[in-house]
Design a protein around this motif. Structure first.
Motif, mmCIF file in Angstrom:
data_model
loop_
_atom_site.group_PDB
_atom_site.id
_atom_site.type_symbol
_atom_site.label_atom_id
_atom_site.label_comp_id
_atom_site.label_asym_id
_atom_site.label_seq_id
_atom_site.Cartn_x
_atom_site.Cartn_y
_atom_site.Cartn_z
ATOM 1 N N ILE A 174 21.298 46.217 18.208
ATOM 2 C CA ILE A 174 19.883 46.106 17.277
ATOM 3 C C ILE A 174 18.842 47.135 17.754
ATOM 4 C CG2 ILE A 174 18.259 44.441 16.689
ATOM 5 C CD1 ILE A 174 20.037 42.094 17.128
ATOM 6 N N LYS A 175 18.473 47.866 16.833
ATOM 7 C CA LYS A 175 17.263 48.821 17.040
ATOM 8 C C LYS A 175 16.230 48.167 17.205
ATOM 9 C CE LYS A 175 20.232 52.214 16.375
ATOM 10 N NZ LYS A 175 20.668 53.138 17.212
ATOM 11 N N TRP A 188 13.079 49.181 15.979
ATOM 12 C CA TRP A 188 12.521 48.907 14.324
ATOM 13 C C TRP A 188 12.946 47.829 13.717
ATOM 14 C CZ3 TRP A 188 15.173 48.934 9.923
ATOM 15 C CH2 TRP A 188 16.476 49.593 9.843
ATOM 16 N N MET A 189 14.280 47.381 13.922
ATOM 17 C CA MET A 189 14.624 46.181 13.430
ATOM 18 C C MET A 189 14.078 44.795 14.069
ATOM 19 S SD MET A 189 18.831 46.790 13.351
ATOM 20 C CE MET A 189 19.715 48.196 12.416
ATOM 21 N N GLY A 222 10.267 44.945 12.714
ATOM 22 C CA GLY A 222 10.112 44.780 11.375
ATOM 23 C C GLY A 222 10.585 43.038 11.178
ATOM 24 N N GLY A 223 11.404 42.620 11.691
ATOM 25 C CA GLY A 223 11.877 41.402 11.746
ATOM 26 C C GLY A 223 10.901 40.315 12.054
ATOM 27 N N TYR A 226 6.211 50.336 16.625
ATOM 28 C CA TYR A 226 7.568 51.124 17.008
ATOM 29 C C TYR A 226 7.189 52.225 17.964
ATOM 30 C CZ TYR A 226 11.530 54.105 16.049
ATOM 31 O OH TYR A 226 12.656 54.837 16.354
#
Length: 157
Positions: A2-3, A5-6, A9-10, A61
Motif C-alpha cells: 500500500i502506497k 498516498w493511498m 487519501g483513504g 503526502y
C-alpha cells in the motif's frame, strides 16, 4: 504494498464522510437561514472545499515522503488529521447545535491550526506549505460568511 498516498487519501475520505452525519431537519435549519446578499457563489463551495482537501492531502503526502516514519513526521500527520477533523466538524456540529457562533468558532480554530501547520511544514518543504495556501485563503472567507450569517440571523447565533 500500500502506497502512502493511498493511506493518506483513504484517511481523508473516511474523515470527510463524517460531514454526512446530519439529518434532514439539520439541513432544513441551515437552508432557512438568510444569507448575505454578496454570497453568490454558494453552489461552488463544495468544489472549493474539495480542492482545499486535495491540496491538504497532497501536502501531507509530500511531508510523509520527505521523512517517512519519523517522530516529527508523525506529529505533523497528527496536525494534518486534527485540521481535517476540525474542518469536517464544522457542518455536523454547527447543524446539531443549530449555532452559527459555534460554526464561526470552529472555522477560526481550523484557520489557526492551519497557520501553525503551514509555518511548521515550511521548515520541511516549501511545496507542502504552498499547498496549504488554498486553506489559508478560503477558511477566513467561510468563517466570515458564517459570522455574517450570525449577524443576519441573530436568533440562530
Amino acid at each position: 504494498m500500500i502506497k502512502s498516498w493511498m493511506v493518506i487519501g483513504g484517511i481523508v475520505l473516511v474523515v470527510a464522510l463524517a460531514a454526512n452525519l446530519i439529518t434532514p431537519s439539520d439541513r432544513q435549519w441551515f437552508k432557512r437561514l438568510q444569507r448575505p446578499r454578496w454570497l453568490t457563489f454558494e453552489a461552488a463551495i463544495p468544489i472549493i472545499w474539495t480542492v482545499v482537501f486535495v491540496c491538504g492531502a497532497w501536502s501531507a503526502y509530500i511531508i510523509w515522503e520527505r521523512n517517512p516514519n519519523t517522530n516529527t513526521t508523525w506529529v505533523l500527520m497528527g496536525l494534518y488529521l486534527l485540521l481535517e477533523i476540525v474542518t469536517i466538524a464544522y457542518t455536523p456540529v454547527m447543524f446539531k447545535l443549530r449555532s452559527l457562533q459555534v460554526g464561526t468558532l470552529i472555522g477560526g480554530t481550523g484557520f489557526t491550526i492551519c497557520i501553525i501547520l503551514a509555518i511548521t511544514v515550511l521548515t520541511v518543504s516549501g511545496w507542502a506549505a504552498l499547498l496549504l495556501v488554498p486553506y489559508l485563503l478560503w477558511s477566513p472567507i467561510g468563517t466570515y460568511t458564517t459570522w455574517q450569517m450570525m449577524q443576519i440571523n441573530p436568533q440562530d447565533a
